[in-house]
Motif scaffolding. Sequence first.
Motif, PDB file in Angstrom:
ATOM      1  N   LEU B  79       0.874  -1.103   0.012  1.00 11.19           N
ATOM      2  CA  LEU B  79       0.182  -0.129  -0.029  1.00 11.19           C
ATOM      3  C   LEU B  79       0.773   1.472   0.154  1.00 11.19           C
ATOM      4  CD1 LEU B  79      -2.962   1.283   0.218  1.00 11.19           C
ATOM      5  CD2 LEU B  79      -2.743   1.033   2.683  1.00 11.19           C
ATOM      6  N   GLU B  80       1.816   1.130   0.920  1.00 13.20           N
ATOM      7  CA  GLU B  80       3.024   2.406   0.972  1.00 13.20           C
ATOM      8  C   GLU B  80       3.542   2.651  -0.477  1.00 13.20           C
ATOM      9  OE1 GLU B  80       3.304   4.146   3.581  1.00 13.20           O
ATOM     10  OE2 GLU B  80       5.073   5.327   2.489  1.00 13.20           O
ATOM     11  N   ALA B  81       3.987   1.450  -1.036  1.00 16.69           N
ATOM     12  CA  ALA B  81       4.750   1.402  -2.275  1.00 16.69           C
ATOM     13  C   ALA B  81       3.606   1.986  -3.441  1.00 16.69           C
ATOM     14  CB  ALA B  81       5.079   0.133  -2.855  1.00 16.69           C
ATOM     15  N   ALA B  82       2.463   1.423  -3.389  1.00 19.42           N
ATOM     16  CA  ALA B  82       1.366   2.118  -4.293  1.00 19.42           C
ATOM     17  C   ALA B  82       1.423   3.720  -4.159  1.00 19.42           C
ATOM     18  CB  ALA B  82       0.204   1.549  -4.098  1.00 19.42           C
ATOM     19  N   ARG B  83       1.460   4.135  -3.010  1.00 17.88           N
ATOM     20  CA  ARG B  83       1.194   5.520  -2.714  1.00 17.88           C
ATOM     21  C   ARG B  83       2.328   6.151  -3.169  1.00 17.88           C
ATOM     22  NH1 ARG B  83      -1.776   4.502   3.030  1.00 17.88           N
ATOM     23  NH2 ARG B  83      -3.997   4.402   2.231  1.00 17.88           N
ATOM     24  N   THR B  84       3.600   5.614  -2.988  1.00 16.30           N
ATOM     25  CA  THR B  84       4.682   6.572  -3.169  1.00 16.30           C
ATOM     26  C   THR B  84       4.839   6.467  -4.859  1.00 16.30           C
ATOM     27  OG1 THR B  84       6.230   4.879  -2.797  1.00 16.30           O
ATOM     28  CG2 THR B  84       5.917   6.283  -0.975  1.00 16.30           C
ATOM     29  N   LYS B  85       4.517   5.483  -5.492  1.00 11.51           N
ATOM     30  CA  LYS B  85       4.643   5.350  -6.918  1.00 11.51           C
ATOM     31  C   LYS B  85       3.546   5.611  -7.725  1.00 11.51           C
ATOM     32  CE  LYS B  85       8.454   1.719  -7.175  1.00 11.51           C
ATOM     33  NZ  LYS B  85       8.146   0.853  -5.903  1.00 11.51           N
ATOM     34  N   ASP B  86       2.930   6.308  -6.919  1.00  9.71           N
ATOM     35  CA  ASP B  86       1.359   6.988  -7.743  1.00  9.71           C
ATOM     36  C   ASP B  86       0.791   5.713  -8.498  1.00  9.71           C
ATOM     37  OD1 ASP B  86       0.153   9.078  -7.602  1.00  9.71           O
ATOM     38  OD2 ASP B  86       1.509   9.922  -8.944  1.00  9.71           O
ATOM     39  N   ILE B  87       0.536   4.471  -7.895  1.00 13.11           N
ATOM     40  CA  ILE B  87      -0.130   3.439  -8.631  1.00 13.11           C
ATOM     41  C   ILE B  87      -1.535   3.218  -8.196  1.00 13.11           C
ATOM     42  CG2 ILE B  87      -0.316   1.174  -9.228  1.00 13.11           C
ATOM     43  CD1 ILE B  87       2.216   2.382 -10.197  1.00 13.11           C
ATOM     44  N   THR B  88      -2.647   3.569  -9.009  1.00  9.55           N
ATOM     45  CA  THR B  88      -4.082   3.370  -8.765  1.00  9.55           C
ATOM     46  C   THR B  88      -4.239   1.829  -8.646  1.00  9.55           C
ATOM     47  OG1 THR B  88      -4.673   5.071 -10.033  1.00  9.55           O
ATOM     48  CG2 THR B  88      -6.302   3.854  -9.249  1.00  9.55           C
ATOM     49  N   VAL B  89      -4.897   1.686  -7.120  1.00 11.73           N
ATOM     50  CA  VAL B  89      -5.137   0.114  -6.661  1.00 11.73           C
ATOM     51  C   VAL B  89      -6.895   0.387  -6.279  1.00 11.73           C
ATOM     52  CG1 VAL B  89      -4.826  -1.843  -5.125  1.00 11.73           C
ATOM     53  CG2 VAL B  89      -3.049  -0.338  -5.896  1.00 11.73           C
ATOM     54  N   LEU B  90      -7.440  -0.608  -7.219  1.00 11.99           N
ATOM     55  CA  LEU B  90      -9.134  -0.535  -6.883  1.00 11.99           C
ATOM     56  C   LEU B  90      -9.282  -2.080  -6.495  1.00 11.99           C
ATOM     57  CD1 LEU B  90      -9.683   0.541 -10.372  1.00 11.99           C
ATOM     58  CD2 LEU B  90      -9.734   1.911  -8.430  1.00 11.99           C
ATOM     59  N   SER B  91     -10.462  -2.196  -5.790  1.00 11.37           N
ATOM     60  CA  SER B  91     -10.732  -3.552  -5.275  1.00 11.37           C
ATOM     61  C   SER B  91     -12.192  -3.819  -5.209  1.00 11.37           C
ATOM     62  CB  SER B  91     -10.301  -3.710  -3.885  1.00 11.37           C
ATOM     63  OG  SER B  91     -11.190  -4.021  -2.750  1.00 11.37           O
ATOM     64  N   SER B  92     -12.579  -5.055  -5.090  1.00  9.64           N
ATOM     65  CA  SER B  92     -13.800  -5.755  -5.433  1.00  9.64           C
ATOM     66  C   SER B  92     -14.310  -6.818  -4.749  1.00  9.64           C
ATOM     67  CB  SER B  92     -14.416  -5.995  -6.943  1.00  9.64           C
ATOM     68  OG  SER B  92     -15.561  -6.428  -7.158  1.00  9.64           O
ATOM     69  N   PRO B  93     -15.368  -7.289  -4.034  1.00  8.57           N
ATOM     70  CA  PRO B  93     -15.789  -8.727  -3.579  1.00  8.57           C
ATOM     71  C   PRO B  93     -15.555  -9.640  -4.713  1.00  8.57           C
ATOM     72  CG  PRO B  93     -17.615  -7.141  -3.293  1.00  8.57           C
ATOM     73  CD  PRO B  93     -16.332  -6.247  -4.071  1.00  8.57           C
ATOM     74  N   MET B  94     -15.751  -8.998  -6.088  1.00 12.64           N
ATOM     75  CA  MET B  94     -16.093 -10.248  -7.119  1.00 12.64           C
ATOM     76  C   MET B  94     -15.102 -10.934  -7.477  1.00 12.64           C
ATOM     77  SD  MET B  94     -18.653  -8.119  -9.857  1.00 12.64           S
ATOM     78  CE  MET B  94     -18.339  -6.549  -9.692  1.00 12.64           C
ATOM     79  N   THR B  95     -15.059 -12.341  -7.844  1.00 17.23           N
ATOM     80  CA  THR B  95     -14.026 -12.856  -8.532  1.00 17.23           C
ATOM     81  C   THR B  95     -13.492 -12.441  -9.712  1.00 17.23           C
ATOM     82  OG1 THR B  95     -15.388 -14.311  -9.902  1.00 17.23           O
ATOM     83  CG2 THR B  95     -14.870 -15.125  -7.664  1.00 17.23           C
TER      84      THR B  95
END
Lengths: 154, 108
Positions: B79-95
């Motif tokens: 999560l920390e790396a995503a924030r510093t590298k400016d990567i968008t991360v999304l999530s869903s309960p779906m498979t």
Amino acid sequence: MKAVSAENWGMLMSEPINFHFDVDGENFSSAGEASVVVKKKLRQLGFPPDVIRRVSIAMYEGEINMVIHANGGDADVTVDDDFITIVLKDTGPGIPDVSLAMQEGYSTARESIRALGFGAGMGLPNMKKYTDSMEIDTTVGVGTTITMKIALNS
Amino acid sequence: MKLSELCEKLSLTVIAGDTDASFDGVYAGDLLSRAMSHVEAENLWITIMSNINVIAVASLTEAAAVLLAEDVELVPEALEAARTKDITVLSSPMTVYELCVKIGELSL
Ligand SMILES: Nc1ncnc2c1ncn2[C@@H]1O[C@H](COP(=O)(O)OP(=O)(O)OP(=O)(O)O)[C@@H](O)[C@H]1O
Ligand SMILES: [Mg+2]
């Protein structure tokens, strides 16, 4: 003014650019960092996206292999007029059967590593596919040096 | 399609980054060296892998975003790396499958 900038350009191009990285073998959190830095530098230098993509893939796979199979090593990237050359040198266990290791799907990655998403057995095949030449110099018990070249202006 | 539109239509949660960018293709899979060669720039990458190496691959491939299926959680360092590298991360309960079907129906 024109002559000066042309001269500067000539100097820039005749002087190869080097990047050196110590790739830590213990640290999975920084695995891939050298590749990320190289990518950033190549972008600053203005290389086309397809060249950057190929270097990124080849370098990342080689860097990760040193981390997961060889306990780290040294990565050197050199940019000159004709090539981007990536040299990955480790003092790990070596590769006993290179042609087997080059096969898609072949992997000796242990379970804990596979759980992280490694171990598809696609790293070396990707390195070969995305570079113009790749040489593997390996001795069991001594280490492995992989040299990859990506041709420029072709 | 804009990531923001995708988030709205599929009720995705934004874990990191912003949703201003657009995506123009999708790759689904968990093996990193396969993702490395198949995720193209501006792609959406759907996976259930959630460790820091996912962020490195997303960064190197210039993925538009990582979409984590089945509500898997990013480990804190990722999560920390995503924030510093400016990567968008999304999530869903779906498979992964359900997400692919739903995104396919939206026809990019
Ligand atoms: N630097 C190295 N030192 C020792 N062995 C290596 C090295 N690089 C690769 N190998 C051997 O070659 C095999 C194949 O490597 P390759 O990169 O293709 O697949 P992998 O690393 O196992 O999985 P993937 O790259 O798909 O995550 C490895 O499993 C390992 O046995
Ligand atoms: Mg590998």
